[in-house]
Design a protein around this motif. Structure first.
Motif, short mmCIF file in Angstrom:
data_model
loop_
_atom_site.label_atom_id
_atom_site.label_comp_id
_atom_site.label_asym_id
_atom_site.label_seq_id
_atom_site.Cartn_x
_atom_site.Cartn_y
_atom_site.Cartn_z
N SER A 186 0.72 4.03 -2.91
CA SER A 186 0.32 5.59 -2.51
C SER A 186 1.34 6.33 -3.22
O SER A 186 1.13 7.47 -3.56
N ARG A 187 2.65 6.06 -2.99
CA ARG A 187 3.48 6.74 -3.63
C ARG A 187 3.37 7.16 -5.16
O ARG A 187 3.57 8.25 -5.84
N SER A 240 0.75 -1.18 -0.02
CA SER A 240 -0.02 -0.12 0.00
C SER A 240 0.77 1.23 0.08
O SER A 240 0.42 2.40 -0.45
N GLY A 241 2.13 1.20 0.57
CA GLY A 241 2.82 2.47 0.80
C GLY A 241 3.37 2.85 -0.61
O GLY A 241 3.53 3.90 -1.05
N GLU A 242 3.89 1.67 -1.73
CA GLU A 242 4.23 2.03 -2.75
C GLU A 242 3.16 2.41 -3.77
O GLU A 242 3.46 3.27 -4.64
#
Length: 84
Positions: free
Chosen positions: A18-19, A14-16
Motif C-alpha cells: 500500500s505504501r 499488504s501495508g508495504e
C-alpha cells in the motif's frame, strides 16, 4: 500498472504494498504522467521499490526521492515543492 506487476514477485505485506503504490501514484501525479504504459512509469516503479529496499517507508518521502533521483538522469521531471 507497472508497480503492481513488479510487486507480485516480492515478499511484502499488504501495508508495504500500500505504501509503495501510494508513493507510485503520488509520483505519477506530481510529474503529470497519465499514461501508465509510458516507459517512464516503469522506471518510476522500479526506483520506488529500490528506494524502499533501503528502509524508506514514508510514501511522500519515497516519491520525493524517486523524483529527485530520476530527475538527475531523466530531464524534465519536476521536483515537488517542500511542505511548509
Amino acid at each position: 500498472m507497472p508497480i503492481y506487476r513488479l510487486l507480485q514477485n516480492l515478499p511484502m505485506g499488504s501495508g508495504e504494498i500500500s505504501r509503495l503504490t501510494t508513493a507510485y501514484e503520488k509520483t505519477l501525479h506530481t510529474i503529470g504522467l497519465v499514461d501508465r504504459s509510458d516507459p517512464l512509469a516503469e522506471m518510476i516503479a522500479k526506483k520506488i521499490i529500490e528506494i524502499a529496499q533501503t528502509g524508506v517507508r514514508d510514501p511522500a518521502r519515497l516519491s520525493a526521492l524517486a523524483i529527485k533521483e530520476l530527475g538527475a538522469s531523466v530531464g524534465g521531471l519536476k521536483m515537488p515543492r517542500p511542505a511548509k
